[in-house]
Write an enzyme that holds these catalytic residues in place. Sequence first.
Site, mmCIF file in Angstrom:
data_model
loop_
_atom_site.group_PDB
_atom_site.id
_atom_site.type_symbol
_atom_site.label_atom_id
_atom_site.label_comp_id
_atom_site.label_asym_id
_atom_site.label_seq_id
_atom_site.Cartn_x
_atom_site.Cartn_y
_atom_site.Cartn_z
ATOM 1 N N SER A 255 0.796 -1.275 -0.067
ATOM 2 C CA SER A 255 0.064 0.024 0.112
ATOM 3 C C SER A 255 0.955 1.271 0.009
ATOM 4 C CB SER A 255 -0.947 -0.021 1.173
ATOM 5 O OG SER A 255 -0.225 0.308 2.402
ATOM 6 N N LYS A 256 0.363 2.319 -0.060
ATOM 7 C CA LYS A 256 0.772 3.833 0.037
ATOM 8 C C LYS A 256 1.996 3.776 1.081
ATOM 9 C CE LYS A 256 -0.428 6.433 -3.136
ATOM 10 N NZ LYS A 256 0.681 6.377 -3.834
ATOM 11 N N ARG A 257 1.685 3.068 2.084
ATOM 12 C CA ARG A 257 2.585 3.116 3.392
ATOM 13 C C ARG A 257 4.184 2.680 2.825
ATOM 14 N NH1 ARG A 257 2.098 -0.709 6.655
ATOM 15 N NH2 ARG A 257 0.366 -1.706 5.578
#
Length: 505
Positions: A255-257
């Site tokens: 994910s974006k993380r």
Amino acid sequence: MNSENQVRVRFAPSPTGYLHVGNVRTALFNWLWARHFNGSFILRIEDTDAERSKAQYEKQLMEDLRWLGLEWNEGVDCGGSYGPYRQSDRYEIYQKYAQQLLEEDKAFRCFCSEEELENHRRQRLASGETARYSGKCRHLSAAELDARLRSNTPFTLRLRVRPGTVGFSDLVFGRVEIETVQISDPVLLRSDGSPTYNFCCVIDDFLMKITHVIRGDGHLSNTHRQILIYEALSAPIPEFAHLSTILGPDGQKLSKRHGATSIEEFHRQGYLPEALANYLALLGWSSPNEGQEVMSLDEIAQQFDLSRIIKHPAIFDNVKLDWMNRTYIIKTNGNDLVDDAGEFFAEAGLVPAKLEPDVRSWLAQAIDLTKTHVDHLDQLPREAGIVYGFEKDPPELDADAREALGNPDGKAVAMEFMRLALEKESLSPESYREIVAQVKANTRQKGRNLFHPIRAALTGRGSGPDLERLIPLFETGSRLNLPRKVMSCRERLQAILGAELHELN
Ligand code: GLU
């Protein structure tokens, strides 16, 4: 396989967001499989979710695929024999098959309201059972059916699921079989008449003569339902290969993380499409030639085999991606990098947005000379700073350069180099070599004691690219009209050694 014995695969994105690495790996594996057999790769747009589908995402995903080199043989923009290729343009086709299944009694109308279905679902869950449709409308009498139709009661169309087991041999996950009682009669058409994903997908894969469905493992459980729909249509069932979800290094879903995940972001950060595609191909697949990793898409396509795809999730490793990108940057000629890299130089105010031929070829050489330590192209302007003028006057020298010029012997070498260099209009690799030979004879210095002060006097730094290649860049660059000035050798020597020069005069 279809009657022509030709491999036909499709990538079927929903244009509801930007393409991320997971989708693109799916597209890539489809493309590689088609390429391997010289088959067809089809781009189908699954925009049945009218609210979330956007033309802008459709456009972007096509740009992203093209940028990566994944051209398709049939699709919304280029057409093909099995179109249309956008699901919203195929509604009449779905209605026709729905009608056929209804007439053959393979599908039935379900008049249960949302509320009724929800209550039933809750009851089952409360008594510890799995949520499942009750089958209430499966066997309505002719009179019951008639009454509901007359009263205009809204209905969905459901597939009449047969008893027994349904299964398939997934090319990655192996045999997956379930009892059909575990499946509620799937909805084919919603009460507003709109078709569901499972129904559209089967009709399209059938009519488009898809031989292999390669997609994310999130669709494994849909596959049983889809097979039952194929059966009801008496359509040939394709092979299936489901790909495990890509995880981040911490084992969580990517994910974006974890950093950039959309292809467009990787593009903007200066990853090369060849490097990114090569890296993505290694997420779950590996070459039969053990250890072979850096490969062109054509080489990968030659070796590509679905049987080499691993079942456990691949981990997205930014460090390895950077290594791959660096490898491609190093082996790619500056002339081939200059268009993409030029954007980053323009953003940094180092070159104009439009590159005239002389600037272009100068920049290509500057890139070639300074690219060895960058992981992505957006880091090039920083590395290439060495070819521009100094930011401060007098220039700031690094510690090494200060040391080289701070002792009497080093200073003597630099001053002698400048004295001889200033006699020339400009420097070339040849005149540089001549002058160095004279400095050597006049000062009796050699090796590091000779070259270190000269480098310091020309660049203000203790280390960097080969001077014989830097010098022509300084000289030609200084004659170009660039937003940030490139200093000639003369200007550099005067800026760095100027104070001493005054003392000498
Ligand atoms: N539109 C579906 C998705 O993006 C495609 C699934 C499939 O390949 O069947 O997940």
